[in-house]
Design a protein around this motif. Structure first.
Motif, PDB file in Angstrom:
ATOM      1  N   THR A 252     -76.563  61.562 -98.205  1.00 41.60           N
ATOM      2  CA  THR A 252     -76.813  61.378-100.109  1.00 41.60           C
ATOM      3  C   THR A 252     -76.437  60.043 -99.938  1.00 41.60           C
ATOM      4  OG1 THR A 252     -76.940  64.045-100.106  1.00 41.60           O
ATOM      5  CG2 THR A 252     -77.051  62.683-101.503  1.00 41.60           C
ATOM      6  N   LEU A 253     -74.574  60.039-100.202  1.00 43.03           N
ATOM      7  CA  LEU A 253     -74.282  59.008-100.690  1.00 43.03           C
ATOM      8  C   LEU A 253     -75.306  57.609-100.007  1.00 43.03           C
ATOM      9  CD1 LEU A 253     -71.776  57.404-101.544  1.00 43.03           C
ATOM     10  CD2 LEU A 253     -70.381  57.266 -98.955  1.00 43.03           C
ATOM     11  N   GLU A 254     -75.860  57.492 -98.601  1.00 48.15           N
ATOM     12  CA  GLU A 254     -76.188  56.247 -98.263  1.00 48.15           C
ATOM     13  C   GLU A 254     -77.741  56.468 -98.399  1.00 48.15           C
ATOM     14  OE1 GLU A 254     -79.624  54.436 -94.402  1.00 48.15           O
ATOM     15  OE2 GLU A 254     -77.669  55.892 -94.091  1.00 48.15           O
ATOM     16  N   LYS A 255     -78.597  57.449 -99.494  1.00 39.43           N
ATOM     17  CA  LYS A 255     -80.003  57.329-100.648  1.00 39.43           C
ATOM     18  C   LYS A 255     -78.966  56.651-101.813  1.00 39.43           C
ATOM     19  CE  LYS A 255     -82.893  60.235-100.941  1.00 39.43           C
ATOM     20  NZ  LYS A 255     -83.747  61.943-100.651  1.00 39.43           N
ATOM     21  N   VAL A 256     -78.465  56.854-102.578  1.00 41.85           N
ATOM     22  CA  VAL A 256     -77.311  56.640-103.894  1.00 41.85           C
ATOM     23  C   VAL A 256     -77.385  55.235-103.883  1.00 41.85           C
ATOM     24  CG1 VAL A 256     -75.539  57.630-105.596  1.00 41.85           C
ATOM     25  CG2 VAL A 256     -77.433  59.512-104.562  1.00 41.85           C
ATOM     26  N   LEU A 257     -76.075  55.122-102.770  1.00 46.52           N
ATOM     27  CA  LEU A 257     -76.046  53.606-102.480  1.00 46.52           C
ATOM     28  C   LEU A 257     -77.536  52.708-102.148  1.00 46.52           C
ATOM     29  CD1 LEU A 257     -72.359  53.397-100.652  1.00 46.52           C
ATOM     30  CD2 LEU A 257     -73.240  53.423-103.367  1.00 46.52           C
ATOM     31  N   ARG A 258     -78.562  52.758-101.411  1.00 49.80           N
ATOM     32  CA  ARG A 258     -79.145  52.297-101.227  1.00 49.80           C
ATOM     33  C   ARG A 258     -80.727  51.857-101.811  1.00 49.80           C
ATOM     34  NH1 ARG A 258     -82.819  54.774 -98.240  1.00 49.80           N
ATOM     35  NH2 ARG A 258     -81.237  55.375 -97.559  1.00 49.80           N
ATOM     36  N   GLY A 259     -80.602  53.632-103.877  1.00 47.18           N
ATOM     37  CA  GLY A 259     -81.311  52.974-104.908  1.00 47.18           C
ATOM     38  C   GLY A 259     -82.845  52.980-104.920  1.00 47.18           C
ATOM     39  N   ALA A 260     -83.181  52.971-103.743  1.00 47.23           N
ATOM     40  CA  ALA A 260     -84.912  53.026-103.251  1.00 47.23           C
ATOM     41  C   ALA A 260     -85.641  53.909-103.884  1.00 47.23           C
ATOM     42  CB  ALA A 260     -85.012  52.869-101.665  1.00 47.23           C
ATOM     43  N   SER A 261     -84.791  55.093-103.839  1.00 46.64           N
ATOM     44  CA  SER A 261     -85.172  56.601-103.964  1.00 46.64           C
ATOM     45  C   SER A 261     -84.564  57.184-105.630  1.00 46.64           C
ATOM     46  CB  SER A 261     -85.656  57.949-103.032  1.00 46.64           C
ATOM     47  OG  SER A 261     -84.488  57.903-102.276  1.00 46.64           O
ATOM     48  N   ASP A 262     -83.987  57.075-106.002  1.00 47.44           N
ATOM     49  CA  ASP A 262     -83.453  57.267-107.306  1.00 47.44           C
ATOM     50  C   ASP A 262     -84.494  58.697-108.207  1.00 47.44           C
ATOM     51  OD1 ASP A 262     -81.366  55.753-107.251  1.00 47.44           O
ATOM     52  OD2 ASP A 262     -81.941  54.511-108.478  1.00 47.44           O
ATOM     53  N   ALA A 263     -85.557  58.909-108.120  1.00 44.77           N
ATOM     54  CA  ALA A 263     -86.453  59.976-109.070  1.00 44.77           C
ATOM     55  C   ALA A 263     -86.709  60.810-107.567  1.00 44.77           C
ATOM     56  CB  ALA A 263     -87.857  59.069-108.932  1.00 44.77           C
ATOM     57  N   ASN A 264     -86.141  61.185-106.744  1.00 43.39           N
ATOM     58  CA  ASN A 264     -85.732  62.061-105.060  1.00 43.39           C
ATOM     59  C   ASN A 264     -84.724  62.359-104.856  1.00 43.39           C
ATOM     60  OD1 ASN A 264     -88.603  62.757-103.836  1.00 43.39           O
ATOM     61  ND2 ASN A 264     -87.994  61.309-102.870  1.00 43.39           N
ATOM     62  N   ILE A 265     -84.210  62.169-105.093  1.00 47.25           N
ATOM     63  CA  ILE A 265     -82.332  63.116-105.095  1.00 47.25           C
ATOM     64  C   ILE A 265     -82.011  64.100-105.496  1.00 47.25           C
ATOM     65  CG2 ILE A 265     -79.719  62.517-105.166  1.00 47.25           C
ATOM     66  CD1 ILE A 265     -80.840  60.246-104.042  1.00 47.25           C
ATOM     67  N   GLU A 266     -82.203  64.895-104.729  1.00 42.85           N
ATOM     68  CA  GLU A 266     -81.560  66.286-104.836  1.00 42.85           C
ATOM     69  C   GLU A 266     -80.825  66.678-106.290  1.00 42.85           C
ATOM     70  OE1 GLU A 266     -83.499  69.771-104.475  1.00 42.85           O
ATOM     71  OE2 GLU A 266     -85.500  68.282-103.658  1.00 42.85           O
ATOM     72  N   PHE A 267     -80.653  67.334-106.738  1.00 38.72           N
ATOM     73  CA  PHE A 267     -79.164  67.509-107.987  1.00 38.72           C
ATOM     74  C   PHE A 267     -78.067  68.120-107.037  1.00 38.72           C
ATOM     75  CE2 PHE A 267     -77.303  70.395-111.313  1.00 38.72           C
ATOM     76  CZ  PHE A 267     -77.261  68.907-112.204  1.00 38.72           C
ATOM     77  N   SER A 268     -78.671  69.054-106.420  1.00 35.38           N
ATOM     78  CA  SER A 268     -77.220  69.878-105.571  1.00 35.38           C
ATOM     79  C   SER A 268     -77.410  69.207-104.625  1.00 35.38           C
ATOM     80  CB  SER A 268     -77.670  71.260-105.107  1.00 35.38           C
ATOM     81  OG  SER A 268     -78.690  70.915-103.747  1.00 35.38           O
ATOM     82  N   ASP A 269     -77.588  67.816-104.606  1.00 35.37           N
ATOM     83  CA  ASP A 269     -77.372  66.866-103.302  1.00 35.37           C
ATOM     84  C   ASP A 269     -76.179  66.107-103.536  1.00 35.37           C
ATOM     85  OD1 ASP A 269     -77.755  67.817-100.958  1.00 35.37           O
ATOM     86  OD2 ASP A 269     -80.134  66.170-100.908  1.00 35.37           O
ATOM     87  N   LEU A 270     -76.162  65.465-105.151  1.00 33.44           N
ATOM     88  CA  LEU A 270     -75.813  64.688-106.312  1.00 33.44           C
ATOM     89  C   LEU A 270     -74.475  65.362-106.637  1.00 33.44           C
ATOM     90  CD1 LEU A 270     -75.607  62.042-107.425  1.00 33.44           C
ATOM     91  CD2 LEU A 270     -76.718  62.614-108.851  1.00 33.44           C
ATOM     92  N   ARG A 271     -74.722  66.708-106.852  1.00 35.80           N
ATOM     93  CA  ARG A 271     -73.172  67.762-107.170  1.00 35.80           C
ATOM     94  C   ARG A 271     -73.122  67.553-106.113  1.00 35.80           C
ATOM     95  NH1 ARG A 271     -74.256  73.220-108.989  1.00 35.80           N
ATOM     96  NH2 ARG A 271     -72.408  72.967-109.399  1.00 35.80           N
ATOM     97  N   GLN A 272     -72.765  67.826-105.217  1.00 32.86           N
ATOM     98  CA  GLN A 272     -71.799  67.983-103.749  1.00 32.86           C
ATOM     99  C   GLN A 272     -71.837  66.774-103.010  1.00 32.86           C
ATOM    100  OE1 GLN A 272     -75.050  69.146-100.691  1.00 32.86           O
ATOM    101  NE2 GLN A 272     -74.632  71.978-101.261  1.00 32.86           N
ATOM    102  N   LEU A 273     -72.000  65.418-103.727  1.00 37.54           N
ATOM    103  CA  LEU A 273     -71.795  64.117-103.517  1.00 37.54           C
ATOM    104  C   LEU A 273     -70.731  64.289-104.647  1.00 37.54           C
ATOM    105  CD1 LEU A 273     -71.900  61.418-102.194  1.00 37.54           C
ATOM    106  CD2 LEU A 273     -73.692  60.361-104.031  1.00 37.54           C
ATOM    107  N   LEU A 274     -70.779  63.779-105.650  1.00 35.55           N
ATOM    108  CA  LEU A 274     -69.721  63.721-106.245  1.00 35.55           C
ATOM    109  C   LEU A 274     -68.174  64.720-106.357  1.00 35.55           C
ATOM    110  CD1 LEU A 274     -71.244  63.837-109.716  1.00 35.55           C
ATOM    111  CD2 LEU A 274     -70.052  61.498-108.809  1.00 35.55           C
ATOM    112  N   GLN A 275     -68.432  65.822-105.809  1.00 41.01           N
ATOM    113  CA  GLN A 275     -67.411  66.513-105.848  1.00 41.01           C
ATOM    114  C   GLN A 275     -66.542  66.601-104.692  1.00 41.01           C
ATOM    115  OE1 GLN A 275     -69.397  70.673-106.083  1.00 41.01           O
ATOM    116  NE2 GLN A 275     -69.429  70.838-108.068  1.00 41.01           N
ATOM    117  N   GLY A 276     -67.708  65.715-103.527  1.00 36.37           N
ATOM    118  CA  GLY A 276     -66.857  65.311-102.054  1.00 36.37           C
ATOM    119  C   GLY A 276     -66.076  63.810-102.776  1.00 36.37           C
TER     120      GLY A 276
END
Length: 85
Positions: free
Chosen positions: A7-31
């Motif tokens: 998830t961190l790699e996907k977010v930092l890459r920025g190629a698929s912002d519309a394709n990030i699962e909400f639960s994954d983003l929550r877990q990323l921030l908590q992590g």
């Protein structure tokens, strides 16, 4: 590679912002050490040493693209991903 790392790699890459699962983003921030407070469908994240407050709402099961962009900007600004450059 863990789900957090993917998830961190996907977010930092920025190629698929519309394709990030909400639960994954929550877990990323908590992590990354953010504290979560929930008010209705608003998930509010704060962290000591970071001025900005992140407010996320789901769009179905996905995160909203502009909010993924805000999270990426915060990770890069505060070097939360542990980059050494």
């Amino acid at each position: 590679m863990t789900r957090f790392d993917k998830t961190l790699e996907k977010v930092l890459r920025g190629a698929s912002d519309a394709n990030i699962e909400f639960s994954d983003l929550r877990q990323l921030l908590q992590g990354l050490g953010f504290e979560e407070r929930i008010r209705g469908d608003h998930h509010i994240y704060t962290k000591n040493g970071i001025i900005e407050i992140i407010n996320l709402q789901p769009k179905g099961s996905k995160a909203k693209p502009y909010q993924v962009k805000q999270v990426r900007a915060l990770i890069l600004k505060y070097k939360l991903a542990g980059e050494n450059d």
